[in-house]
Design a protein around this motif. Structure first.
Motif, short mmCIF file in Angstrom:
data_model
loop_
_atom_site.label_atom_id
_atom_site.label_comp_id
_atom_site.label_asym_id
_atom_site.label_seq_id
_atom_site.Cartn_x
_atom_site.Cartn_y
_atom_site.Cartn_z
N LEU A 57 6.99 -45.88 29.14
CA LEU A 57 6.65 -46.31 27.78
C LEU A 57 5.39 -47.18 27.79
O LEU A 57 4.50 -46.99 26.96
CB LEU A 57 7.81 -47.08 27.16
CG LEU A 57 7.60 -47.62 25.76
CD1 LEU A 57 7.37 -46.48 24.77
CD2 LEU A 57 8.81 -48.46 25.34
N TYR A 58 5.31 -48.09 28.74
CA TYR A 58 4.13 -48.96 28.82
C TYR A 58 2.86 -48.14 29.08
O TYR A 58 1.81 -48.41 28.50
CB TYR A 58 4.30 -50.01 29.91
CG TYR A 58 3.09 -50.90 30.05
CD1 TYR A 58 2.76 -51.79 29.04
CD2 TYR A 58 2.26 -50.81 31.15
CE1 TYR A 58 1.64 -52.59 29.14
CE2 TYR A 58 1.14 -51.61 31.26
CZ TYR A 58 0.84 -52.49 30.25
OH TYR A 58 -0.28 -53.28 30.36
N ALA A 59 2.98 -47.12 29.92
CA ALA A 59 1.82 -46.27 30.22
C ALA A 59 1.31 -45.55 28.96
O ALA A 59 0.13 -45.24 28.86
CB ALA A 59 2.17 -45.25 31.30
N ARG A 60 2.21 -45.32 28.01
CA ARG A 60 1.85 -44.63 26.76
C ARG A 60 1.87 -45.56 25.55
O ARG A 60 1.91 -45.08 24.41
CB ARG A 60 2.85 -43.51 26.48
CG ARG A 60 2.94 -42.50 27.56
CD ARG A 60 4.02 -41.50 27.22
NE ARG A 60 4.57 -41.06 28.49
CZ ARG A 60 5.62 -40.32 28.63
NH1 ARG A 60 6.28 -39.90 27.59
NH2 ARG A 60 6.03 -39.96 29.82
N TRP A 61 1.92 -46.85 25.78
CA TRP A 61 2.14 -47.79 24.69
C TRP A 61 1.15 -47.62 23.52
O TRP A 61 1.60 -47.57 22.36
CB TRP A 61 2.15 -49.22 25.21
CG TRP A 61 2.58 -50.20 24.17
CD1 TRP A 61 1.82 -51.19 23.62
CD2 TRP A 61 3.86 -50.28 23.54
NE1 TRP A 61 2.55 -51.88 22.70
CE2 TRP A 61 3.81 -51.34 22.62
CE3 TRP A 61 5.04 -49.55 23.64
CZ2 TRP A 61 4.89 -51.70 21.82
CZ3 TRP A 61 6.12 -49.90 22.84
CH2 TRP A 61 6.04 -50.97 21.94
N PRO A 62 -0.14 -47.53 23.75
CA PRO A 62 -1.05 -47.36 22.60
C PRO A 62 -0.74 -46.10 21.79
O PRO A 62 -0.73 -46.13 20.55
CB PRO A 62 -2.44 -47.28 23.23
CG PRO A 62 -2.31 -48.01 24.52
CD PRO A 62 -0.90 -47.69 24.99
N ASP A 63 -0.46 -44.99 22.46
CA ASP A 63 -0.10 -43.76 21.76
C ASP A 63 1.23 -43.91 21.05
O ASP A 63 1.42 -43.38 19.95
CB ASP A 63 -0.04 -42.58 22.73
CG ASP A 63 -1.41 -42.22 23.29
OD1 ASP A 63 -2.42 -42.46 22.59
OD2 ASP A 63 -1.46 -41.70 24.41
N THR A 64 2.17 -44.59 21.68
CA THR A 64 3.48 -44.80 21.07
C THR A 64 3.35 -45.58 19.77
O THR A 64 3.98 -45.24 18.77
CB THR A 64 4.41 -45.55 22.05
OG1 THR A 64 4.56 -44.76 23.24
CG2 THR A 64 5.78 -45.80 21.44
N LEU A 65 2.51 -46.61 19.78
CA LEU A 65 2.33 -47.40 18.56
C LEU A 65 1.68 -46.59 17.44
O LEU A 65 1.92 -46.87 16.26
CB LEU A 65 1.49 -48.65 18.85
CG LEU A 65 2.18 -49.75 19.64
CD1 LEU A 65 1.23 -50.91 19.88
CD2 LEU A 65 3.44 -50.22 18.92
N ARG A 66 0.89 -45.60 17.80
CA ARG A 66 0.25 -44.75 16.79
C ARG A 66 1.16 -43.61 16.32
O ARG A 66 0.84 -42.92 15.37
CB ARG A 66 -1.05 -44.17 17.33
CG ARG A 66 -2.18 -45.20 17.42
CD ARG A 66 -3.50 -44.55 17.75
NE ARG A 66 -3.55 -43.95 19.07
CZ ARG A 66 -3.89 -44.60 20.18
NH1 ARG A 66 -4.21 -45.87 20.13
NH2 ARG A 66 -3.91 -43.97 21.34
N SER A 67 2.28 -43.43 16.98
CA SER A 67 3.19 -42.34 16.61
C SER A 67 3.90 -42.69 15.29
O SER A 67 3.95 -43.85 14.89
CB SER A 67 4.22 -42.12 17.72
OG SER A 67 5.16 -43.17 17.76
#
Length: 157
Positions: free
Chosen positions: A60-70
Motif C-alpha cells: 500500500l505504501y508503495a502505491r500510496w499516491p495512486d491509492t489517494l487518487r483512486s
C-alpha cells in the motif's frame, strides 16, 4: 568540530522529518488492528497474519499516491490486504469455516468482519471501502447462498 546537520534535532521552526506521510500513518493506525484480526481469522496463525498485514501495508505504501487518487482509498487498500492474506493463508492450517468457498470474496469478507469478528456494519463498510447498504446486501445474499447450500446438503443426507 562541526556537528553533522542531520544528527541535530530540528529547530523549533523546522518540521521533523517523517518516515511516512501523515495520511498514510493515520490510515495505518486506524486499520492495523482490524486488519490483523481479519488476517488471523483467515490464516489461523498470528505470525502469518502479522506477516501478511505487514506485506499489505508495504504494498500500500508503495502505491500510496495512486491509492489517494483512486475513487476509494479504503477499497484499494482492502483489495491489497485481501490478496496478500489470501496468499499467506494458502500455507498451513486455516481454522475458519469452509462454507465461504460457496460465497463470493466480498460476501465472505463481509461475513468474516461482521459475524466472526463482531464488527458493526458501519465499521465493516469502512474497512472494505464500500457503503453500509452494500455490506447489508452482501450479508443478506451470503445468508441466502449459505442457506441454500445447507438445505441442499441436508436433503441429500
Amino acid at each position: 568540530m562541526t556537528a553533522d546537520r542531520r544528527s541535530l534535532p530540528p529547530r523549533r521552526d523546522e518540521r521533523a522529518p517523517r518516515e511516512y506521510p501523515l495520511e498514510y500513518d493515520a490510515f495505518r493506525q486506524l486499520n492495523q488492528q482490524p486488519y490483523l484480526r481479519y488476517a488471523r481469522l483467515r490464516t489461523g496463525d498470528p505470525v502469518r497474519a502479522a506477516r501478511s498485514v505487514s506485506q499489505a501495508f508495504a504494498a500500500l505504501y508503495a502505491r500510496w499516491p495512486d491509492t489517494l487518487r483512486s475513487p476509494c482509498p479504503a477499497a484499494a487498500a482492502w483489495e491489497i490486504l485481501h490478496t496478500t492474506v489470501g496468499v499467506e493463508g494458502q500455507y498451513g492450517r486455516n481454522p475458519e469455516p469452509q462454507l465461504p468457498c460457496v460465497l463470493t470474496a466480498a460476501q465472505a469478507d463481509a461475513v468474516r468482519l461482521h459475524h466472526h469478528l463482531g464488527l458493526s456494519v458501519h465499521k465493516t463498510a469502512a474497512l472494505m471501502g464500500t457503503e453500509e447498504d452494500s455490506v447489508r446486501a452482501l450479508l443478506r445474499s451470503a445468508a441466502r447462498t449459505a442457506g441454500g447450500v445447507c438445505a441442499r446438503a441436508s436433503r441429500r443426507a
